[in-house]
Design a protein around this motif. Structure first.
Motif, PDB file in Angstrom:
ATOM      1  N   ALA A 107       0.829  -1.208   0.000  1.00 22.37           N
ATOM      2  CA  ALA A 107       0.000   0.000   0.000  1.00 22.37           C
ATOM      3  C   ALA A 107       0.861   1.254   0.000  1.00 22.37           C
ATOM      4  N   GLY A 111       0.201   1.358  -3.853  1.00 21.49           N
ATOM      5  CA  GLY A 111      -1.250   1.330  -3.682  1.00 21.49           C
ATOM      6  C   GLY A 111      -1.985   2.291  -4.583  1.00 21.49           C
ATOM      7  N   GLU A 127      -4.179  -3.483  -0.953  1.00 15.88           N
ATOM      8  CA  GLU A 127      -3.136  -2.463  -1.035  1.00 15.88           C
ATOM      9  C   GLU A 127      -3.685  -1.124  -1.523  1.00 15.88           C
ATOM     10  N   ALA A 131      -3.703   2.255   0.824  1.00 15.04           N
ATOM     11  CA  ALA A 131      -3.087   3.523   0.420  1.00 15.04           C
ATOM     12  C   ALA A 131      -4.042   4.690   0.649  1.00 15.04           C
TER      13      ALA A 131
END
Length: 231
Positions: A107, A111, A127, A131
């Motif tokens: 992430a 991400g 991910e 993010a």
């Protein structure tokens, strides 16, 4: 009684103003609410399997943790903010069936790229959601810190940056609904109301003000009168 040395009241040091704890918590709640309203619009980025409540709640919790540390030294506040942001990302990844810490590291590194590269609406990959949760938590923490410092205008910047990020990722969805704009405007009203109190100068007692003006000028006036008096 001997008088103490004269002290110029304008040269006295200013007292550092302390914002009441209740006022600091009020502006922190307003900052968290404004970021939460913006974060709710992240549903326009992902598909239907996206769990927006987890992302919004994790970001709000990160801001609340930093708000409660307002009286702690700055190193501890920074450490609390870092842990809160990482925790928000970990919660979002775990709720979307991701693995911590592998998907959490993804992430951080890729991400947002996964969201940009995907066809809209983007699938709610761990991910990708992690993010966005990082961005929401970081905006919440930054808004709380700036609001508690009394920087009302600067405290809007994190939520505005988050608005730009979500608008970029959800461009095919069109303009946001009017209710979200109204809710954002209402959330930022309490933040603009409190103002930093004007610093007061310390009270100086009579003993620190020096001799009165009449006592210092009377001998000179008497000498002038005696000199002008006819013999």
């Amino acid at each position: 009684r001997r008088e103490g040395p004269a002290v110029n009241r304008m040269d006295a040091p200013l007292e550092r103003p302390h914002r009441p704890l209740r006022q600091q918590l009020l502006v922190a709640v307003a900052a968290i609410a404004s970021v939460a309203v913006v974060a709710q619009q992240s549903t326009r980025v992902f598909a239907d399997d996206y769990r927006v409540v987890a992302v919004v709640a994790a970001g709000a919790l990160a801001g609340a943790l930093v708000a409660l540390t307002t009286r702690l030294p700055w190193p501890l506040r920074v450490l609390t903010g870092v842990v809160a942001v990482l925790g928000a990302g970990a919660v979002a990844v775990a709720v979307h069936d991701g693995a911590v810490p592998s998907d959490l590291l993804d992430a951080v590194t890729s991400g947002i790229n996964e969201v940009v590269a995907a066809i809209w609406p983007s699938p709610a990959l761990p991910e990708s959601v992690g993010a966005l949760a990082f961005a929401v938590a970081l905006a919440s923490v930054a808004a709380v810190v700036l609001a508690q410092r009394g920087l009302a205008a600067a405290a809007l910047l994190p939520s505005l940056a988050l608005i730009g990020l979500i608008a970029l990722l959800s461009a095919p969805a069109g303009a946001p609904p009017m209710w979200s704009v109204s809710a954002y405007a209402v959330a930022r009203v309490p933040r603009a109301a409190p103002r930093r109190p004007f610093p007061r100068r310390p009270h100086l007692g009579r003993d620190h003000r020096g001799p009165r003006r009449g006592a210092s000028t009377r001998p000179r006036r008497d000498r002038v009168v005696r000199a002008l008096r006819p013999a």
